[in-house]
Design a protein around this motif. Sequence first.
Motif, PDB file in Angstrom:
ATOM      1  N   GLU A  57       0.852  -1.202   0.000  1.00 35.53           N
ATOM      2  CA  GLU A  57       0.000   0.000   0.000  1.00 35.53           C
ATOM      3  C   GLU A  57       0.883   1.246   0.000  1.00 35.53           C
ATOM      4  OE1 GLU A  57      -3.628   0.080   2.390  1.00 35.53           O
ATOM      5  OE2 GLU A  57      -3.114   2.085   3.070  1.00 35.53           O
ATOM      6  N   GLY A  59       0.710   5.120   0.404  1.00 34.86           N
ATOM      7  CA  GLY A  59      -0.202   6.141   0.929  1.00 34.86           C
ATOM      8  C   GLY A  59      -1.049   5.496   2.015  1.00 34.86           C
ATOM      9  N   VAL A  60      -0.501   5.495   3.236  1.00 37.16           N
ATOM     10  CA  VAL A  60      -1.139   4.778   4.358  1.00 37.16           C
ATOM     11  C   VAL A  60      -1.925   5.739   5.248  1.00 37.16           C
ATOM     12  CG1 VAL A  60      -0.600   3.431   6.445  1.00 37.16           C
ATOM     13  CG2 VAL A  60       0.661   3.005   4.333  1.00 37.16           C
ATOM     14  N   PHE A  61      -1.441   6.962   5.357  1.00 41.04           N
ATOM     15  CA  PHE A  61      -2.033   8.004   6.194  1.00 41.04           C
ATOM     16  C   PHE A  61      -2.194   7.478   7.626  1.00 41.04           C
ATOM     17  CE2 PHE A  61      -5.820  11.064   6.855  1.00 41.04           C
ATOM     18  CZ  PHE A  61      -4.984  12.036   7.364  1.00 41.04           C
ATOM     19  N   SER A  64      -6.049   3.408   8.101  1.00 39.95           N
ATOM     20  CA  SER A  64      -7.397   2.824   8.035  1.00 39.95           C
ATOM     21  C   SER A  64      -7.519   1.739   6.967  1.00 39.95           C
ATOM     22  CB  SER A  64      -8.443   3.901   7.753  1.00 39.95           C
ATOM     23  OG  SER A  64      -8.422   4.828   8.786  1.00 39.95           O
ATOM     24  N   SER A  65      -7.112   2.056   5.741  1.00 44.95           N
ATOM     25  CA  SER A  65      -7.278   1.048   4.685  1.00 44.95           C
ATOM     26  C   SER A  65      -6.270  -0.092   4.865  1.00 44.95           C
ATOM     27  CB  SER A  65      -7.139   1.677   3.298  1.00 44.95           C
ATOM     28  OG  SER A  65      -5.943   2.415   3.195  1.00 44.95           O
ATOM     29  N   ASP A  92       4.685   5.384   3.371  1.00 46.56           N
ATOM     30  CA  ASP A  92       4.146   6.751   3.507  1.00 46.56           C
ATOM     31  C   ASP A  92       5.218   7.659   4.099  1.00 46.56           C
ATOM     32  OD1 ASP A  92       2.500   9.101   4.384  1.00 46.56           O
ATOM     33  OD2 ASP A  92       0.862   7.808   3.772  1.00 46.56           O
ATOM     34  N   SER A  93       5.171   8.927   3.724  1.00 44.97           N
ATOM     35  CA  SER A  93       6.082   9.902   4.356  1.00 44.97           C
ATOM     36  C   SER A  93       5.638  10.150   5.793  1.00 44.97           C
ATOM     37  CB  SER A  93       6.031  11.224   3.588  1.00 44.97           C
ATOM     38  OG  SER A  93       4.743  11.791   3.718  1.00 44.97           O
ATOM     39  N   PHE A  94       4.350   9.929   6.071  1.00 41.98           N
ATOM     40  CA  PHE A  94       3.692  10.306   7.327  1.00 41.98           C
ATOM     41  C   PHE A  94       3.866  11.798   7.598  1.00 41.98           C
ATOM     42  CE2 PHE A  94       4.605   5.717   7.746  1.00 41.98           C
ATOM     43  CZ  PHE A  94       3.295   5.273   7.803  1.00 41.98           C
ATOM     44  N   GLY A  96       2.715  13.972   4.792  1.00 38.05           N
ATOM     45  CA  GLY A  96       2.024  14.564   3.642  1.00 38.05           C
ATOM     46  C   GLY A  96       2.799  14.415   2.345  1.00 38.05           C
ATOM     47  N   PHE A 114      -3.030  15.917   5.229  1.00 39.53           N
ATOM     48  CA  PHE A 114      -2.519  14.549   5.291  1.00 39.53           C
ATOM     49  C   PHE A 114      -1.262  14.331   6.133  1.00 39.53           C
ATOM     50  CE2 PHE A 114      -5.089  14.413   1.373  1.00 39.53           C
ATOM     51  CZ  PHE A 114      -5.920  13.357   1.709  1.00 39.53           C
ATOM     52  N   PHE A 140       9.582   9.783   2.086  1.00 38.27           N
ATOM     53  CA  PHE A 140       9.064  10.128   0.763  1.00 38.27           C
ATOM     54  C   PHE A 140       9.508   9.057  -0.235  1.00 38.27           C
ATOM     55  CE2 PHE A 140       8.734  14.215   2.917  1.00 38.27           C
ATOM     56  CZ  PHE A 140       7.408  14.500   2.613  1.00 38.27           C
ATOM     57  N   PHE A 141       8.624   8.692  -1.146  1.00 41.47           N
ATOM     58  CA  PHE A 141       8.902   7.560  -2.045  1.00 41.47           C
ATOM     59  C   PHE A 141      10.192   7.754  -2.833  1.00 41.47           C
ATOM     60  CE2 PHE A 141       4.009   6.878  -2.465  1.00 41.47           C
ATOM     61  CZ  PHE A 141       3.967   6.417  -1.159  1.00 41.47           C
ATOM     62  N   ASP A 165      -2.135   9.768  -4.469  1.00 38.05           N
ATOM     63  CA  ASP A 165      -2.809  10.902  -5.126  1.00 38.05           C
ATOM     64  C   ASP A 165      -2.107  11.593  -6.303  1.00 38.05           C
ATOM     65  OD1 ASP A 165      -4.601  10.361  -3.114  1.00 38.05           O
ATOM     66  OD2 ASP A 165      -4.027  12.056  -1.878  1.00 38.05           O
TER      67      ASP A 165
HETATM   68  C1  SAM Z   1      -5.241   9.696   0.748  1.00 39.42           C
HETATM   69  S1  SAM Z   1      -3.978   9.460   1.919  1.00 39.42           S
HETATM   70  C2  SAM Z   1      -3.967   7.698   2.112  1.00 39.42           C
HETATM   71  C3  SAM Z   1      -5.232   7.154   2.753  1.00 39.42           C
HETATM   72  C4  SAM Z   1      -5.158   5.705   3.214  1.00 39.42           C
HETATM   73  N1  SAM Z   1      -4.801   4.802   2.129  1.00 39.42           N
HETATM   74  C5  SAM Z   1      -6.515   5.277   3.763  1.00 39.42           C
HETATM   75  O1  SAM Z   1      -7.433   5.024   2.962  1.00 39.42           O
HETATM   76  O2  SAM Z   1      -6.654   5.179   4.987  1.00 39.42           O
HETATM   77  C6  SAM Z   1      -2.559   9.827   0.968  1.00 39.42           C
HETATM   78  C7  SAM Z   1      -1.229   9.586   1.680  1.00 39.42           C
HETATM   79  O3  SAM Z   1      -0.188   9.578   0.706  1.00 39.42           O
HETATM   80  C8  SAM Z   1       0.998  10.059   1.315  1.00 39.42           C
HETATM   81  N2  SAM Z   1       1.916  10.538   0.266  1.00 39.42           N
HETATM   82  C9  SAM Z   1       1.614  11.335  -0.788  1.00 39.42           C
HETATM   83  N3  SAM Z   1       2.706  11.555  -1.558  1.00 39.42           N
HETATM   84  C10 SAM Z   1       3.734  10.864  -0.986  1.00 39.42           C
HETATM   85  C11 SAM Z   1       5.116  10.687  -1.328  1.00 39.42           C
HETATM   86  N4  SAM Z   1       5.659  11.261  -2.414  1.00 39.42           N
HETATM   87  N5  SAM Z   1       5.881   9.910  -0.530  1.00 39.42           N
HETATM   88  C12 SAM Z   1       5.327   9.321   0.575  1.00 39.42           C
HETATM   89  N6  SAM Z   1       4.015   9.443   0.943  1.00 39.42           N
HETATM   90  C13 SAM Z   1       3.230  10.208   0.173  1.00 39.42           C
HETATM   91  C14 SAM Z   1       0.514  11.190   2.240  1.00 39.42           C
HETATM   92  O4  SAM Z   1       1.420  11.377   3.310  1.00 39.42           O
HETATM   93  C15 SAM Z   1      -0.862  10.653   2.700  1.00 39.42           C
HETATM   94  O5  SAM Z   1      -0.758  10.062   3.985  1.00 39.42           O
END
Ligand code: SAM
Length: 238
Positions: A57, A59-61, A64-65, A92-94, A96, A114, A140-141, A165
Motif C-alpha cells: 500500500e 499512501g497509508v495516512f 485505516s485502509s 508513507d512519508s507520514f 504529507g 494529510f 518520501f517515495f 494521489d
Molecule cells: C489519501 S492518503 C492515504 C489514505 C489511506 N490509504 C486510507 O485510505 O486510509 C494519501 C497519503 O499519501 C501520502 N503521500 C503522498 N505523496 C507521498 C510521497 N511522495 N511519498 C510518501 N508518501 C506520500 C501522504 O502522506 C498521505 O498520507
Amino acid sequence: MTNKFGFLSKLDFMQDLASVFIAGINPAIIHNLEKYYALKKVHYLSAIEDIEGDYLEFGVFTGSSFCHSIRCCKKLAKIAPKISSTKFYGFDSFAGFGDLTEEDKHPFYTDENFSTSSSNVNRRVRRVAAGLDFKLIPGFFSESLKNGASHLDITKSRVIFIDSDTYSSAYDALTFCIPTIQAGTFIILDDYYSYRGAESRGVARAFNEFVSKSGVKVRQVFTYGMGGVVFVVSEVIR
Ligand SMILES: C[S@@+](CC[C@H](N)C(=O)[O-])C[C@H]1O[C@@H](n2cnc3c(N)ncnc32)[C@H](O)[C@@H]1O
C-alpha cells in the motif's frame, strides 16, 4: 393500465427522505466505504485464484485502509488459508506530500490534510495485525523506494494499492512494483480521475506510463467510490 412506478414516483415524501439522507452523507464516508468493499473484493478474488504474494500500500495516512486489508485477509483465511502468508507493506512519508511540482499541485492534496504520526499508525496496525507480518516504511517515495523491492525481500505482489494521489508518487510506486508483478496481481488506483480528468496528469498518467514500460497487459475489473479504479494484470511479457 395503471403504472406501478408512476404510483411510486408520486410518493414525494419518500423520495425527499432518501434525497435528504444521501445529500447529507459526507462524500469521504461514501468513498471510504466503497474503498473498503473494493479491498475486500480484491483480496477475495485473488485468494480464490490462489495468487501468492504480498500486499503493498502506497499512501497509508492513519492506517485505516491498511488495517482494513489485514482484517479482510484474516477473515478470508478461513476459506483460503494460504492468504495468511501475505506480508503487508505500507509506504508513507507520514508527513504529507512534501514539495509538489507545479503539475502535481492540486487544491485538496496538501500537507495540512494529510500529516500524521508514524508511531501512532504503527501502534494501531500492530493491534489489528496480531500474528500477521507487516512493515511500515516511512519516508518520501523518492527516497524510501529507491533501493528497489528486492531490498525489502518483496518478490511477488498479490495486491498493490496506490493511494498517494499525485503523478510523481504514483510513478515512483508503480516503478518500484514492476519486478513484483505477476499474472493475477490486482492494482487498485484511487483518484484515477483527479486533475479534472486529465490523462496527462496524476495517477492516470503514472499508470499509463507503467503499462507501456513494464510490458504488462491489464484489464479493468471495476470502479469504486469517487474515482477509484481496479485493474488486474492479465499477462506479463518480460
Ligand atoms: C489519501 S492518503 C492515504 C489514505 C489511506 N490509504 C486510507 O485510505 O486510509 C494519501 C497519503 O499519501 C501520502 N503521500 C503522498 N505523496 C507521498 C510521497 N511522495 N511519498 C510518501 N508518501 C506520500 C501522504 O502522506 C498521505 O498520507
